[in-house]
Every structure is written in C-alpha cells, then in structure tokens.
Design a protein around this motif. Structure first.
Motif, PDB file in Angstrom:
ATOM      1  N   ALA A 128       0.996  -0.927   0.233  1.00  0.00           N
ATOM      2  CA  ALA A 128      -0.203  -0.434   0.056  1.00  0.00           C
ATOM      3  C   ALA A 128       0.530   1.524  -0.248  1.00  0.00           C
ATOM      4  O   ALA A 128       0.656   2.124  -1.208  1.00  0.00           O
ATOM      5  CB  ALA A 128      -0.546   0.143   1.395  1.00  0.00           C
ATOM      6  N   ASN A 129       1.904   1.409   0.780  1.00  0.00           N
ATOM      7  CA  ASN A 129       3.245   2.288   0.549  1.00  0.00           C
ATOM      8  C   ASN A 129       3.766   2.468  -0.382  1.00  0.00           C
ATOM      9  O   ASN A 129       3.476   3.484  -1.213  1.00  0.00           O
ATOM     10  CB  ASN A 129       3.625   2.092   2.321  1.00  0.00           C
ATOM     11  CG  ASN A 129       3.648   2.257   3.605  1.00  0.00           C
ATOM     12  OD1 ASN A 129       2.396   2.906   3.309  1.00  0.00           O
ATOM     13  ND2 ASN A 129       4.376   2.058   3.574  1.00  0.00           N
ATOM     14  N   ALA A 130       3.461   1.825  -1.439  1.00  0.00           N
ATOM     15  CA  ALA A 130       4.182   1.519  -2.653  1.00  0.00           C
ATOM     16  C   ALA A 130       3.312   2.268  -3.885  1.00  0.00           C
ATOM     17  O   ALA A 130       4.036   3.061  -4.481  1.00  0.00           O
ATOM     18  CB  ALA A 130       4.324  -0.015  -3.151  1.00  0.00           C
ATOM     19  N   GLY A 153     -11.138  -0.648  -1.937  1.00  0.00           N
ATOM     20  CA  GLY A 153     -11.068  -2.330  -2.906  1.00  0.00           C
ATOM     21  C   GLY A 153     -11.964  -3.667  -1.927  1.00  0.00           C
ATOM     22  O   GLY A 153     -13.219  -2.618  -1.241  1.00  0.00           O
ATOM     23  N   THR A 154     -11.451  -4.676  -1.562  1.00  0.00           N
ATOM     24  CA  THR A 154     -12.449  -5.363  -0.938  1.00  0.00           C
ATOM     25  C   THR A 154     -11.599  -4.959   0.408  1.00  0.00           C
ATOM     26  O   THR A 154     -13.145  -4.845   1.538  1.00  0.00           O
ATOM     27  CB  THR A 154     -11.357  -6.618  -1.179  1.00  0.00           C
ATOM     28  OG1 THR A 154     -11.522  -6.920  -2.372  1.00  0.00           O
ATOM     29  CG2 THR A 154     -12.135  -7.764  -0.774  1.00  0.00           C
ATOM     30  N   GLY A 155     -10.785  -4.844   0.861  1.00  0.00           N
ATOM     31  CA  GLY A 155     -10.524  -3.636   1.948  1.00  0.00           C
ATOM     32  C   GLY A 155     -10.142  -1.980   1.589  1.00  0.00           C
ATOM     33  O   GLY A 155     -10.828  -2.101   0.728  1.00  0.00           O
ATOM     34  N   VAL A 156      -9.637  -1.544   2.644  1.00  0.00           N
ATOM     35  CA  VAL A 156      -9.315  -0.065   2.337  1.00  0.00           C
ATOM     36  C   VAL A 156      -7.845  -0.253   2.795  1.00  0.00           C
ATOM     37  O   VAL A 156      -7.585   0.018   3.981  1.00  0.00           O
ATOM     38  CB  VAL A 156      -9.860   0.767   3.218  1.00  0.00           C
ATOM     39  CG1 VAL A 156      -9.544   2.615   3.270  1.00  0.00           C
ATOM     40  CG2 VAL A 156     -11.492   0.774   3.028  1.00  0.00           C
ATOM     41  N   TYR A 202     -16.671   0.412   6.691  1.00  0.00           N
ATOM     42  CA  TYR A 202     -17.423   1.165   6.439  1.00  0.00           C
ATOM     43  C   TYR A 202     -17.454   1.688   4.668  1.00  0.00           C
ATOM     44  O   TYR A 202     -18.303   1.892   4.262  1.00  0.00           O
ATOM     45  CB  TYR A 202     -17.633   2.757   7.587  1.00  0.00           C
ATOM     46  CG  TYR A 202     -17.748   2.251   8.460  1.00  0.00           C
ATOM     47  CD1 TYR A 202     -19.426   2.654   9.599  1.00  0.00           C
ATOM     48  CD2 TYR A 202     -16.853   1.508  10.006  1.00  0.00           C
ATOM     49  CE1 TYR A 202     -20.010   2.210  10.258  1.00  0.00           C
ATOM     50  CE2 TYR A 202     -17.442   1.601  10.568  1.00  0.00           C
ATOM     51  CZ  TYR A 202     -19.023   1.788  11.376  1.00  0.00           C
ATOM     52  OH  TYR A 202     -18.965   1.051  12.837  1.00  0.00           O
ATOM     53  N   ALA A 203     -16.643   1.682   4.447  1.00  0.00           N
ATOM     54  CA  ALA A 203     -16.092   1.537   3.029  1.00  0.00           C
ATOM     55  C   ALA A 203     -15.266   0.945   1.964  1.00  0.00           C
ATOM     56  O   ALA A 203     -15.070   1.248   1.102  1.00  0.00           O
ATOM     57  CB  ALA A 203     -14.859   3.634   3.791  1.00  0.00           C
ATOM     58  N   SER A 204     -15.292   0.055   2.589  1.00  0.00           N
ATOM     59  CA  SER A 204     -14.784  -1.387   2.193  1.00  0.00           C
ATOM     60  C   SER A 204     -15.774  -1.910   0.501  1.00  0.00           C
ATOM     61  O   SER A 204     -17.082  -1.264   1.260  1.00  0.00           O
ATOM     62  CB  SER A 204     -14.362  -2.359   2.565  1.00  0.00           C
ATOM     63  OG  SER A 204     -14.947  -2.931   3.389  1.00  0.00           O
ATOM     64  N   ALA A 205     -14.989  -2.838  -0.328  1.00  0.00           N
ATOM     65  CA  ALA A 205     -16.412  -2.955  -1.457  1.00  0.00           C
ATOM     66  C   ALA A 205     -17.320  -3.936  -0.162  1.00  0.00           C
ATOM     67  O   ALA A 205     -18.297  -3.720  -0.333  1.00  0.00           O
ATOM     68  CB  ALA A 205     -15.748  -4.156  -1.754  1.00  0.00           C
ATOM     69  N   ASN A 206     -16.368  -5.502   0.808  1.00  0.00           N
ATOM     70  CA  ASN A 206     -17.047  -5.903   1.652  1.00  0.00           C
ATOM     71  C   ASN A 206     -18.632  -5.185   2.568  1.00  0.00           C
ATOM     72  O   ASN A 206     -19.442  -5.660   2.798  1.00  0.00           O
ATOM     73  CB  ASN A 206     -16.863  -6.494   3.084  1.00  0.00           C
ATOM     74  CG  ASN A 206     -15.316  -7.510   1.560  1.00  0.00           C
ATOM     75  OD1 ASN A 206     -15.975  -8.227   1.175  1.00  0.00           O
ATOM     76  ND2 ASN A 206     -14.926  -8.203   2.353  1.00  0.00           N
ATOM     77  N   ALA A 207     -17.804  -3.893   2.451  1.00  0.00           N
ATOM     78  CA  ALA A 207     -18.616  -2.791   3.988  1.00  0.00           C
ATOM     79  C   ALA A 207     -19.957  -2.479   2.680  1.00  0.00           C
ATOM     80  O   ALA A 207     -21.015  -2.218   3.459  1.00  0.00           O
ATOM     81  CB  ALA A 207     -17.875  -1.878   4.574  1.00  0.00           C
ATOM     82  N   GLY A 281      -8.173   2.647  -6.204  1.00  0.00           N
ATOM     83  CA  GLY A 281      -8.747   0.982  -6.075  1.00  0.00           C
ATOM     84  C   GLY A 281      -9.913   1.274  -7.081  1.00  0.00           C
ATOM     85  O   GLY A 281     -10.183   2.012  -7.683  1.00  0.00           O
ATOM     86  N   ALA A 282     -10.324  -0.613  -7.286  1.00  0.00           N
ATOM     87  CA  ALA A 282     -11.905  -0.213  -7.615  1.00  0.00           C
ATOM     88  C   ALA A 282     -12.905   0.174  -7.521  1.00  0.00           C
ATOM     89  O   ALA A 282     -13.631   0.303  -8.226  1.00  0.00           O
ATOM     90  CB  ALA A 282     -12.333  -2.090  -7.601  1.00  0.00           C
ATOM     91  N   MET A 283     -13.136   0.278  -5.951  1.00  0.00           N
ATOM     92  CA  MET A 283     -14.407   0.965  -5.833  1.00  0.00           C
ATOM     93  C   MET A 283     -14.396   2.651  -5.777  1.00  0.00           C
ATOM     94  O   MET A 283     -14.922   2.780  -4.813  1.00  0.00           O
ATOM     95  CB  MET A 283     -14.652   0.249  -4.902  1.00  0.00           C
ATOM     96  CG  MET A 283     -16.575   0.438  -4.827  1.00  0.00           C
ATOM     97  SD  MET A 283     -16.421  -0.271  -2.472  1.00  0.00           S
ATOM     98  CE  MET A 283     -15.968   1.000  -1.810  1.00  0.00           C
ATOM     99  N   THR A 284     -14.152   3.047  -7.112  1.00  0.00           N
ATOM    100  CA  THR A 284     -13.679   4.473  -7.370  1.00  0.00           C
ATOM    101  C   THR A 284     -14.618   4.870  -8.153  1.00  0.00           C
ATOM    102  O   THR A 284     -15.215   6.000  -8.479  1.00  0.00           O
ATOM    103  CB  THR A 284     -12.878   5.318  -7.241  1.00  0.00           C
ATOM    104  OG1 THR A 284     -12.243   4.174  -8.886  1.00  0.00           O
ATOM    105  CG2 THR A 284     -11.515   4.956  -6.395  1.00  0.00           C
ATOM    106  N   PHE A 285     -16.021   3.663  -7.928  1.00  0.00           N
ATOM    107  CA  PHE A 285     -17.454   4.394  -8.999  1.00  0.00           C
ATOM    108  C   PHE A 285     -17.159   4.954 -10.458  1.00  0.00           C
ATOM    109  O   PHE A 285     -17.652   5.851 -11.053  1.00  0.00           O
ATOM    110  CB  PHE A 285     -18.604   4.800  -8.281  1.00  0.00           C
ATOM    111  CG  PHE A 285     -19.137   4.236  -6.454  1.00  0.00           C
ATOM    112  CD1 PHE A 285     -19.361   3.145  -6.445  1.00  0.00           C
ATOM    113  CD2 PHE A 285     -18.220   4.820  -5.613  1.00  0.00           C
ATOM    114  CE1 PHE A 285     -19.608   2.736  -6.111  1.00  0.00           C
ATOM    115  CE2 PHE A 285     -18.285   4.050  -4.345  1.00  0.00           C
ATOM    116  CZ  PHE A 285     -18.801   2.958  -4.525  1.00  0.00           C
ATOM    117  N   GLY A 286     -15.695   4.351 -10.992  1.00  0.00           N
ATOM    118  CA  GLY A 286     -16.229   4.551 -12.557  1.00  0.00           C
ATOM    119  C   GLY A 286     -15.102   5.940 -12.564  1.00  0.00           C
ATOM    120  O   GLY A 286     -14.606   6.354 -13.757  1.00  0.00           O
TER     121      GLY A 286
END
Ligand SMILES: [Zn+2]
Length: 344
Positions: A128-130, A153-156, A202-207, A281-286
C-alpha cells in the motif's frame, strides 16, 4: 477507473533502470521502470500461494529476468529490484510475517530469497505504501510534497508519503489508515481485522455489500432487489449500476460511502496536513469518466469542507488516482530507486 498502460521505447528511457514487483494474493505484477518512472515492459504471473514461498520467490526471480530481456536490457543494466508485498511484515528484516492473503507464507525471508533468485539487490516495501509512492512519483500526486492514498477495494488500503519518505513506522505498520476508528461505539461495525469501528468496516467493498444487505433486509424499496431476484450477485458494481439508473437507495449507499471516506480523509488531514488525498482502487465508481464517480468525489470533498479546519479544506487537493493497478509495481521500483540514491 480505466487506465491505459503505456510503455516507452528504450530509446526514450532514462538510465538507470529498476524492476518493480507487486506481490498480491492472486497475481504478481512486475515491470521495468526507468529513472523517470516510465515503464518499458510489464507482465503478470499467477501467485499460486499454495505452491509455497520459496517456489514463489523462484518464479519472481525468473520473471524479473524475463521482463528485463523483454525490455531489451541486460541484468547488469538493472541496479535494483523493488518488491512490494502485503503485510504483516518486518521491512528492516526483509521478512513476511503473517500476510493474510498469502496463507502459509509465514516468517519467510522474502527479500533475501527473491534477491538470490534474480541475482539483484532487493528493496522491500509494504504494497500500500508502494502504491502511494507510485502515485506520488508519477501519478496524480506528482506535484505534491506529501500525500495520502486510500485504495478502496475489498479492504481499504492506505499509504502515506512525506517528502520522499514512505511512512513505514517502527514496526512496519505505519500508514494502516484503513483501520483508523471512525465509530468508537460498542455497536460499531466489526472490521475484517477483528476490531470495531474501523474505516474499512464502513468504506470497503465488503462493507458496501454488508450495509446494502442490511438495508434490503429492513425492507427498503430498491431496484437492487429485482436484480438479485433475477440471479445477480450483490456487488459494489451492481449497486453502482442501479445508482446510475436512478435507484435512490443505491445512490444513498454510494454517497454514504463517500462520507465515510471523507471522514477518514479529515483525520489524516488533521494528523499530517498533506497536499493531497488521492483515491484509488476498484471501488471509485467509474472515476472522472462516470457521473456517479464525479458525484462520489464531490461528496468526499463536501464532507471535508464540512468537517476539516477551513484552511486545510480550502487548500487540500482531493482527487482520483491515475495509475490504476500499475501504482504498486511502479512505486516498488520507485522505492528501490530511493534506496539506491541513498546508499550510492
Ligand atoms: Zn480494522
């Protein structure tokens, strides 16, 4: 967000050269990167974690040599390899400790083993730092002196860069801002890490999936129900599609997610006062390409305006990441470059 992978020809590249390796639970992405952060060649191989860490290190070494040849370089022209990997880890010791998406790769001296198999010195970083360093070096943070990257994404995931420093911390757990507490109540949501009230809960895909299921179970009207009855799986993408089609509940879920991210951003702004907060990440809604992505970003910004110190809210840049899934290997190469310049 669609990200077009661009390669430069060797004639346009600037020496010296690095190889960045982004070790994930499913795939290992690696690429040859020049001194200006430009990619010359790229490939992805399956991680196959069940084959064990020594086999993985061997295949990473082989892939490094193959990608160097593909870039029409010799191994002697590569000064250092950067390896970004998921935690938990001990960065100074070059050890994987207990990475939860690499089952069995425990207490493994990955830095030394990859260096052995590719014949080059290796710089070890948190993935994540990379990724944050990649965005900082050549992505949407390239004009910043300091920044925070949230990877939704799946997580944050989160990474913090100040100057040319990746904030690893004393125990290699720095920048774990997916686990900042945004609800201190005993009734707060439980995070995948086991603790209560963390941003990731609260803010991950799983959440998002969990919050949507609860609202549907409570009987709220939504076109999502029709899609699921037609056999569709509930995913953030399905929520986004229905939000774009005008479903009120789905839109509310997306915008509430943005508010949680905004609250997390405010905490980081009040901690380190960075130039920018970057959302990847994948969950930026386009992203910028989609009206929903733009609405999501505007809601994050609005939350920051409401909740941060006014001078910070006025000056902070909040925007989407631009490197997509390439941020990890580019940033790992960037961390190798930093170490090379420090030790030269
Ligand atoms: Zn957590």
């Amino acid at each position: 967000m669609p990200h077009e992978r661009r390669f430069i020809p060797l004639s346009d590249a600037r020496e010296p050269f690095y190889v960045g390796v982004d070790l994930g639970g499913t795939n290992i992405k690696l690429g040859v990167v020049d001194d200006a952060g430009q990619s010359l060649a790229w490939r992805s191989i399956p991680t196959d974690p069940e084959r064990g860490p020594e086999d993985g290190a061997r295949r990473m070494g082989e892939a490094v040599r193959a990608i160097v040849a593909e870039a029409k370089l010799t191994p002697e022209q590569i000064v250092r390899v950067g390896l970004g990997s998921p935690g938990t880890m001990d960065i100074p010791a070059g050890l994987l400790i207990q990475p939860h998406n690499l089952p069995g790769w425990f207490n493994f001296p990955i830095r030394e083993r990859v260096a052995h198999h590719c014949g080059l010195p290796v710089t070890f970083s948190n993935d994540a730092n990379a990724a944050a360093y990649g965005e900082f070096w050549v992505g949407s943070g390239r004009d910043f002196h300091s920044m925070v990257l949230f990877t939704l994404g799946t997580g944050v995931g989160c990474g913090i860069i100040i100057g040319d420093l990746l904030i690893d911390g004393e125990n290699s757990h720095g920048g774990e801002c997916g686990h900042i507490i945004i609800d201190y109540n005993d009734t707060a949501r439980r995070c995948a890490c086991g603790q209560l009230g963390h941003l990731e809960a609260y803010a991950s895909a799983n959440a998002v999936i969990g919050r949507t299921e609860e609202l549907l179970a409570a009987g709220q009207a939504s076109s999502l129900r029709n899609r699921m009855e037609a056999g569709q799986e509930l995913t953030p993408l399905l929520v986004a599609e229905e939000a774009e089609r005008g479903d009120e509940l789905a839109l509310r879920i997306v915008l509430k997610t943005a508010r949680y991210v905004g609250i997390g951003a405010v905490t980081l702004m009040h901690t380190i006062d960075p130039n920018g907060v970057v959302l990847g990440g994948a969950m930026t809604f386009g992203g910028h390409e989609s009206p929903l992505g733009r609405q999501f970003l505007e809601e994050v910004r609005q939350t920051v305006r409401q909740r941060a110190f006014p001078i910070l809210a006025e000056r902070i840049v909040i925007d989407f990441a631009t490197l997509g899934a390439d941020a990890g290997y580019i940033g790992a190469a960037g961390a190798a470059r930093l170490e090379q310049r420090r030790t030269k």
